[in-house]
Design an enzyme around this catalytic site. Structure first.
Site, PDB file in Angstrom:
ATOM      1  N   ARG A  92       0.873  -4.157   9.039  1.00  0.00           N
ATOM      2  CA  ARG A  92       1.355  -2.772   8.947  1.00  0.00           C
ATOM      3  C   ARG A  92       2.095  -2.417  10.224  1.00  0.00           C
ATOM      4  O   ARG A  92       3.127  -1.773  10.195  1.00  0.00           O
ATOM      5  CB  ARG A  92       0.199  -1.820   8.692  1.00  0.00           C
ATOM      6  CG  ARG A  92      -0.220  -1.676   7.229  1.00  0.00           C
ATOM      7  CD  ARG A  92      -0.550  -2.999   6.542  1.00  0.00           C
ATOM      8  NE  ARG A  92      -1.012  -2.831   5.175  1.00  0.00           N
ATOM      9  CZ  ARG A  92      -2.301  -2.791   4.829  1.00  0.00           C
ATOM     10  NH1 ARG A  92      -3.258  -2.945   5.737  1.00  0.00           N
ATOM     11  NH2 ARG A  92      -2.632  -2.637   3.561  1.00  0.00           N
ATOM     12  N   ASP A 119       0.480  -8.940   4.608  1.00  0.00           N
ATOM     13  CA  ASP A 119       0.193  -7.817   3.713  1.00  0.00           C
ATOM     14  C   ASP A 119       1.506  -7.369   3.076  1.00  0.00           C
ATOM     15  O   ASP A 119       2.552  -7.968   3.337  1.00  0.00           O
ATOM     16  CB  ASP A 119      -0.507  -6.671   4.463  1.00  0.00           C
ATOM     17  CG  ASP A 119      -1.539  -5.980   3.574  1.00  0.00           C
ATOM     18  OD1 ASP A 119      -1.151  -5.495   2.496  1.00  0.00           O
ATOM     19  OD2 ASP A 119      -2.727  -5.942   3.948  1.00  0.00           O
ATOM     20  N   HIS A 160      -1.875  -7.511  -2.398  1.00  0.00           N
ATOM     21  CA  HIS A 160      -1.278  -7.262  -1.071  1.00  0.00           C
ATOM     22  C   HIS A 160      -0.246  -8.327  -0.712  1.00  0.00           C
ATOM     23  O   HIS A 160      -0.218  -8.834   0.407  1.00  0.00           O
ATOM     24  CB  HIS A 160      -2.379  -7.187  -0.002  1.00  0.00           C
ATOM     25  CG  HIS A 160      -3.180  -5.910  -0.049  1.00  0.00           C
ATOM     26  ND1 HIS A 160      -2.613  -4.676   0.201  1.00  0.00           N
ATOM     27  CD2 HIS A 160      -4.482  -5.672  -0.345  1.00  0.00           C
ATOM     28  CE1 HIS A 160      -3.548  -3.734   0.076  1.00  0.00           C
ATOM     29  NE2 HIS A 160      -4.689  -4.309  -0.262  1.00  0.00           N
ATOM     30  N   ASP A 163      -8.902  -8.608  -1.858  1.00  0.00           N
ATOM     31  CA  ASP A 163      -9.207  -7.191  -2.097  1.00  0.00           C
ATOM     32  C   ASP A 163      -8.071  -6.506  -2.853  1.00  0.00           C
ATOM     33  O   ASP A 163      -6.932  -6.963  -2.826  1.00  0.00           O
ATOM     34  CB  ASP A 163      -9.430  -6.457  -0.762  1.00  0.00           C
ATOM     35  CG  ASP A 163      -8.214  -6.542   0.150  1.00  0.00           C
ATOM     36  OD1 ASP A 163      -7.600  -7.628   0.206  1.00  0.00           O
ATOM     37  OD2 ASP A 163      -7.874  -5.543   0.798  1.00  0.00           O
ATOM     38  N   GLU A 164      -8.426  -5.424  -3.497  1.00  0.00           N
ATOM     39  CA  GLU A 164      -7.471  -4.464  -4.042  1.00  0.00           C
ATOM     40  C   GLU A 164      -6.323  -5.137  -4.794  1.00  0.00           C
ATOM     41  O   GLU A 164      -5.166  -4.932  -4.476  1.00  0.00           O
ATOM     42  CB  GLU A 164      -6.912  -3.592  -2.896  1.00  0.00           C
ATOM     43  CG  GLU A 164      -8.008  -2.810  -2.188  1.00  0.00           C
ATOM     44  CD  GLU A 164      -7.495  -1.931  -1.053  1.00  0.00           C
ATOM     45  OE1 GLU A 164      -7.983  -0.794  -0.942  1.00  0.00           O
ATOM     46  OE2 GLU A 164      -6.630  -2.375  -0.274  1.00  0.00           O
ATOM     47  N   TRP A 207     -17.088  -4.749   2.441  1.00  0.00           N
ATOM     48  CA  TRP A 207     -16.383  -3.610   3.056  1.00  0.00           C
ATOM     49  C   TRP A 207     -16.537  -2.325   2.258  1.00  0.00           C
ATOM     50  O   TRP A 207     -16.582  -1.249   2.830  1.00  0.00           O
ATOM     51  CB  TRP A 207     -14.900  -3.948   3.269  1.00  0.00           C
ATOM     52  CG  TRP A 207     -14.034  -3.986   2.033  1.00  0.00           C
ATOM     53  CD1 TRP A 207     -13.920  -5.010   1.145  1.00  0.00           C
ATOM     54  CD2 TRP A 207     -13.153  -2.961   1.566  1.00  0.00           C
ATOM     55  NE1 TRP A 207     -13.033  -4.694   0.153  1.00  0.00           N
ATOM     56  CE2 TRP A 207     -12.539  -3.443   0.392  1.00  0.00           C
ATOM     57  CE3 TRP A 207     -12.816  -1.679   2.020  1.00  0.00           C
ATOM     58  CZ2 TRP A 207     -11.607  -2.674  -0.346  1.00  0.00           C
ATOM     59  CZ3 TRP A 207     -11.893  -0.936   1.291  1.00  0.00           C
ATOM     60  CH2 TRP A 207     -11.303  -1.436   0.130  1.00  0.00           C
ATOM     61  N   TYR A 255     -15.063   0.862  10.118  1.00  0.00           N
ATOM     62  CA  TYR A 255     -13.610   1.018  10.013  1.00  0.00           C
ATOM     63  C   TYR A 255     -13.110   1.874  11.170  1.00  0.00           C
ATOM     64  O   TYR A 255     -13.195   3.100  11.160  1.00  0.00           O
ATOM     65  CB  TYR A 255     -13.239   1.604   8.633  1.00  0.00           C
ATOM     66  CG  TYR A 255     -12.974   0.499   7.617  1.00  0.00           C
ATOM     67  CD1 TYR A 255     -13.830  -0.592   7.525  1.00  0.00           C
ATOM     68  CD2 TYR A 255     -11.862   0.523   6.776  1.00  0.00           C
ATOM     69  CE1 TYR A 255     -13.588  -1.620   6.624  1.00  0.00           C
ATOM     70  CE2 TYR A 255     -11.618  -0.502   5.875  1.00  0.00           C
ATOM     71  CZ  TYR A 255     -12.490  -1.573   5.807  1.00  0.00           C
ATOM     72  OH  TYR A 255     -12.252  -2.597   4.916  1.00  0.00           O
ATOM     73  N   ASP A 290     -10.222   2.506  11.986  1.00  0.00           N
ATOM     74  CA  ASP A 290      -9.005   3.296  11.735  1.00  0.00           C
ATOM     75  C   ASP A 290      -9.378   4.714  11.287  1.00  0.00           C
ATOM     76  O   ASP A 290      -8.500   5.553  11.135  1.00  0.00           O
ATOM     77  CB  ASP A 290      -8.087   2.620  10.709  1.00  0.00           C
ATOM     78  CG  ASP A 290      -8.764   2.325   9.373  1.00  0.00           C
ATOM     79  OD1 ASP A 290     -10.019   2.258   9.328  1.00  0.00           O
ATOM     80  OD2 ASP A 290      -8.039   2.148   8.372  1.00  0.00           O
ATOM     81  N   TRP A 327      -7.341  -1.458  10.833  1.00  0.00           N
ATOM     82  CA  TRP A 327      -6.156  -1.419   9.966  1.00  0.00           C
ATOM     83  C   TRP A 327      -5.121  -0.528  10.648  1.00  0.00           C
ATOM     84  O   TRP A 327      -5.473   0.522  11.185  1.00  0.00           O
ATOM     85  CB  TRP A 327      -6.529  -0.867   8.588  1.00  0.00           C
ATOM     86  CG  TRP A 327      -7.574  -1.690   7.912  1.00  0.00           C
ATOM     87  CD1 TRP A 327      -8.909  -1.421   7.825  1.00  0.00           C
ATOM     88  CD2 TRP A 327      -7.375  -2.943   7.252  1.00  0.00           C
ATOM     89  NE1 TRP A 327      -9.554  -2.426   7.138  1.00  0.00           N
ATOM     90  CE2 TRP A 327      -8.630  -3.368   6.778  1.00  0.00           C
ATOM     91  CE3 TRP A 327      -6.259  -3.744   7.001  1.00  0.00           C
ATOM     92  CZ2 TRP A 327      -8.810  -4.560   6.078  1.00  0.00           C
ATOM     93  CZ3 TRP A 327      -6.424  -4.928   6.296  1.00  0.00           C
ATOM     94  CH2 TRP A 327      -7.694  -5.326   5.837  1.00  0.00           C
ATOM     95  N   THR A 328      -3.859  -0.944  10.581  1.00  0.00           N
ATOM     96  CA  THR A 328      -2.909  -0.305  11.489  1.00  0.00           C
ATOM     97  C   THR A 328      -1.807   0.512  10.802  1.00  0.00           C
ATOM     98  O   THR A 328      -0.739   0.687  11.371  1.00  0.00           O
ATOM     99  CB  THR A 328      -2.279  -1.359  12.414  1.00  0.00           C
ATOM    100  OG1 THR A 328      -1.647  -2.357  11.607  1.00  0.00           O
ATOM    101  CG2 THR A 328      -3.322  -2.000  13.285  1.00  0.00           C
TER     102      THR A 328
HETATM  103  C1  ACM Z   1      -9.790  -3.466   2.778  1.00  0.00           C
HETATM  104  O1  ACM Z   1     -10.041  -2.519   3.550  1.00  0.00           O
HETATM  105  N1  ACM Z   1      -8.886  -3.328   1.827  1.00  0.00           N
HETATM  106  C2  ACM Z   1     -10.492  -4.726   2.873  1.00  0.00           C
END
Ligand code: ACM
Length: 762
Positions: free
Chosen positions: A163, A192, A265, A327-328, A394, A419, A421, A469-470
């Site tokens: 990011r 990502d 991602h 993830d996601e 997570w 987290y 962030d 996470w940035t």
């Molecule tokens: C994540 O925060 N998507 C692992």
């Protein structure tokens, strides 16, 4: 922190060291807290004559002695005495990463079973020599015997370089910070949607295309309309830079876990190699934050690509783990793809979750053939875990519990505690963050072993990790601010004996550490004097207000009329009872100087304060502990934030169904309700509300439905007033959730969230 405050803190610590007349005790400095410290008499002094002895043939230890020499060499005043530092490896020492430090006037003995243990002993020595000290005492270390060993074998920190991209020099600084606080894993999030950051020689378009985005979103991803900066952004680490960083980490006993995201991602890759998608594209490297529906298609071509990429990655990273994300990953494209459906049919896969599991198992088999172990986010549990996968939990702790019960290793990194962030202070002056609230004391309170696990199962909990996470962390100073102080708290979670954990003691050791880094020009966050304000409605109708700062030091002073507090404003001593509305402003003073921003809480007194409120439908989990008090405590949810400990959120399909019992019949004029409305966050004000009154619980309708008009799709707080021309004891309020999110809006087709605060009765 502003300059003024920094100077003040410097001043107060120099006072401390002057009074102490010499080096501070290990028990007042070291983070993470060692297992055992016995203070001694006098102190060790580094002199030009000090010799460092290392065992013959222990080549690693040459580097260790150089660390000490590099630190002290230039700080050394002439002195007549000489003494020794002995580094000793002792295979009988009971812990592989532990050490024993014996510090006295005549010398220092540092013993450990391994070079890693000696390295941690040296980190403790360097902390003792630097933290909270005046430069003229840097060569002195107070006598003590320190026994130390880590609780967990996995002590991790993560950094997202996709990011935002961070230069090699900063990655080295980050590794230095990890080493100082005895972390041993660096999870490097290299790919990502918004950028691919590692050179892969076989696929040059990863460097030419996937590493660059056209522009970057400004402000929060929830804001509408979205704004962009119009400037190209990107970069990547060459393989030679990666090797340099891996070596740098190895010298600090840190294993790097590279993360190559799949199957989700992955939009940046698809922009470079659209043939790996399920649809034709074209795709572009993402310019905003979020989860994207275009993901790797489970084609043979995709597996070939990923295996080739992973082969180059494996050649660069000697550690045993490769993180493959997982993830996601939305399954939309797979559902629509005849190719994906055919793969499911051929392999007897019941649904798209099993298809993801098939994807991950294939990658695991490949990694295992190369002698590596797969690590992935907890979504890899869905559809069945790959046989030897290690899971990063997570989305809370359930993934960790499930994986451990299935006999898999787990690293705990739940958003609620790990987290970094998230916001760390509830303050309008904080830099924009993704959301959430994770103050340092909450990080510190984290216990990585879920209570649900048996001792046998809990052996699978390898440790914990902080994630950075940035999306909203654009440069090194921002990472320093968001990550480092909370990393220090986490170091104690993963290293120290949990029975000795105590936040105040930690905070007192943290202050000189932060002071040290600030002197080095590092932008660490010091929120130890920030106040948190909370309010509680009492059955008497009064409001109890509590103010506290995490360190419990300094004088808290306040005003109730909206003016900023001064050094001679009223002193807060204990919870206050307020019988009227007030504009509370409060802050902390030390020696008459303000050391924190002014915290504020506007209090609106009303007849519902202290009433009994029952909710027939529960709010979402994370609001359970706040409700119902937050709805009737005299404090309104903030206009610009819904994650402030006041707003109460109901998720998809859940309504506000409230019964308020005021205890006695009261003459009422109106009811006022406030709703948050931010379509970018899936939060919608309701379309209507209904209110009933009663002298008993049966109730009669007095209004409703009252229709709410929210004409603008933009962010706002909707306030509704319902006249109550009655004397009554009970009120029943029914607010239906807005229902399905309309087409064209973020989250279209999902259920909306309903956010309410406060319920005011006048
Ligand atoms: C994540 O925060 N998507 C692992």
């Amino acid at each position: 922190m502003n300059k003024h405050l920094l100077l003040l803190l410097l001043a107060s610590y120099s006072v401390l060291t002057t009074f102490a007349q010499g080096p501070a005790a290990a028990a007042d400095i070291l983070i993470p807290k060692p297992t055992k410290i016995e203070a001694g008499e006098g102190y060790f002094t580094w002199t030009p004559g000090t010799e460092i002895s290392i065992p013959k043939n222990a080549r690693d230890l040459v580097a260790h002695s150089q660390l000490l020499k590099a630190f002290w060499g230039t700080n050394t005043p002439p002195a007549a005495t000489s003494n020794r530092i002995n580094l000793k490896l002792d295979s009988k020492f009971p812990s592989s990463e532990g050490y024993r430090l014996s510090i006295s006037a005549s010398g220092i003995d540092l013993t450990a079973a391994t070079p890693a243990g000696l390295f941690y002993g040296i980190q403790s020595l360097l902390q003792l020599a630097t933290a909270g000290r005046e430069s003229n005492t840097l060569t002195k270390i107070a006598a003590a015997v320190i026994q130390d060993q880590p609780r967990f074998g996995y002590r991790g920190m993560h950094l997202d370089v996709s990011r935002h991209f961070f230069p090699v020099a900063f990655i080295k600084e980050y590794l230095d910070m990890l080493a100082t606080y005895k972390f041993n894993y660096f999870h490097w999030h290299l790919t990502d949607d918004q950028g691919w950051r590692i050179e892969i020689k076989r696929y040059p378009k990863l460097q030419q295309v996937a590493a660059w985005r056209e522009e970057t979103l400004q402000g929060h991803a929830r804001n509408q309309p979205a704004r962009y900066d119009g400037r190209a952004y990107g970069g990547f680490y060459t393989q030679s830079e990666v090797r340099e960083i891996v070596k740098y980490a190895q010298e600090r006993y840190i294993t790097i876990i590279p993360e190559i995201e799949m199957p989700g991602h992955s939009v940046a890759v698809l922009a470079a190699y659209p043939e790996l998608a399920c649809t034709d594209g074209p795709f572009k490297v993402a310019t905003k934050w979020g989860v994207f529906e275009d993901v790797f298609c489970p084609k043979e071509e995709t597996f070939t690509f990923l295996e080739n990429v992973l082969s180059e990655v494996i050649a660069l990273f000697p550690g045993k783990y490769i993180h493959i994300g997982g993830d996601e990953c939305p399954k939309t494209r797979w559902k629509e793809s005849s190719l994906a459906q055919a793969v499911m049919k051929t392999n007897n896969l019941a649904d798209e979750d099993e298809l993801q599991s098939y994807f991950i198992r294939r990658i695991e088999a490949f990694l295992q053939s190369k002698g590596k172990r797969l690590m992935g986010w907890d979504e890899i549990l869905e559809g069945g875990l790959a046989p030897n996968a290690t899971v990063m939990s997570w989305r809370g702790i359930q993934g960790g519990i499930d994986a451990a019960r299935q006999g898999h290793d787990v690293v705990m990194t739940p958003t609620q505690y790990c987290y970094f962030d998230y916001y760390q202070a509830d303050n309008a002056l904080e830099p924009l963050a993704i959301g959430g609230m994770l103050p340092i004391e909450k990080v510190y309170s984290y216990e990585p072993i879920p209570a649900e696990l048996t001792p046998q199962e809990s052996r699978h909990i390898l440790g914990a990790q902080g994630n950075v996470w940035t999306e909203y962390i654009a440069d090194p100073a921002d990472v320093q601010y968001m990550a480092y102080a909370r990393m220090m708290a986490l170091s104690e979670v993963v290293w120290s004996d949990p029975t000795q954990k105590e936040f105040r003691g930690f905070a007192q050791r943290l202050a000189p550490q932060l002071n040290h880094w600030q002197q080095q020009g590092i932008n660490v966050a010091n929120r130890l004097f920030d106040l948190s304000c909370s309010s509680r409605g009492l059955p008497s109708g009064g409001i109890e207000v509590t103010l506290k700062n995490p360190i419990g030091n300094g004088e808290i002073r306040y005003e109730l009329d909206g003016r900023d507090p001064k050094p001679n404003s009223p002193l807060y001593q204990e919870a206050m009872l307020l019988e009227e509305s007030a504009l509370l402003r409060a802050t902390t003073f030390v020696d008459g100087k303000q050391v924190a921003p002014v915290a504020w809480m506007d209090i609106y007194h009303h007849l519902g304060i202290g009433a009994k409120l029952s909710l027939s439908q529960a709010p979402a989990n994370r609001y359970l502990s706040l409700a119902p008090n937050a709805l009737l405590n005299g404090v309104r949810g903030r206009n610009n934030r819904f994650d402030d400990q006041e707003w109460i959120g109901f998720d998809q399909g859940h309504n506000l169904v409230a019964l308020i019992d005021m205890g006695t019949s009261k003459p009422l004029q109106y009811l006022q309700l406030r709703f948050f409305h931010q379509p970018g966050a899936w939060i919608y004000a309701p379309k209507q509300i209904e209110v009933y009154w009663a002298e008993d619980e049966a109730g009669q309708q007095i209004s409703g439905p009252v229709r709410m008009d929210i004409n603008s799709p933009l962010d706002q707080v909707a306030t509704v007033r319902v006249p109550l021309p009655k004397t009554t004891r009970f009120l029943r309020i029914l607010v239906p959730n807005a229902g399905q999110i309309p087409a064209g809006q973020p989250g279209a087709g999902n259920g909306a969230w309903l956010f309410v605060d406060e319920i005011e009765i006048h």
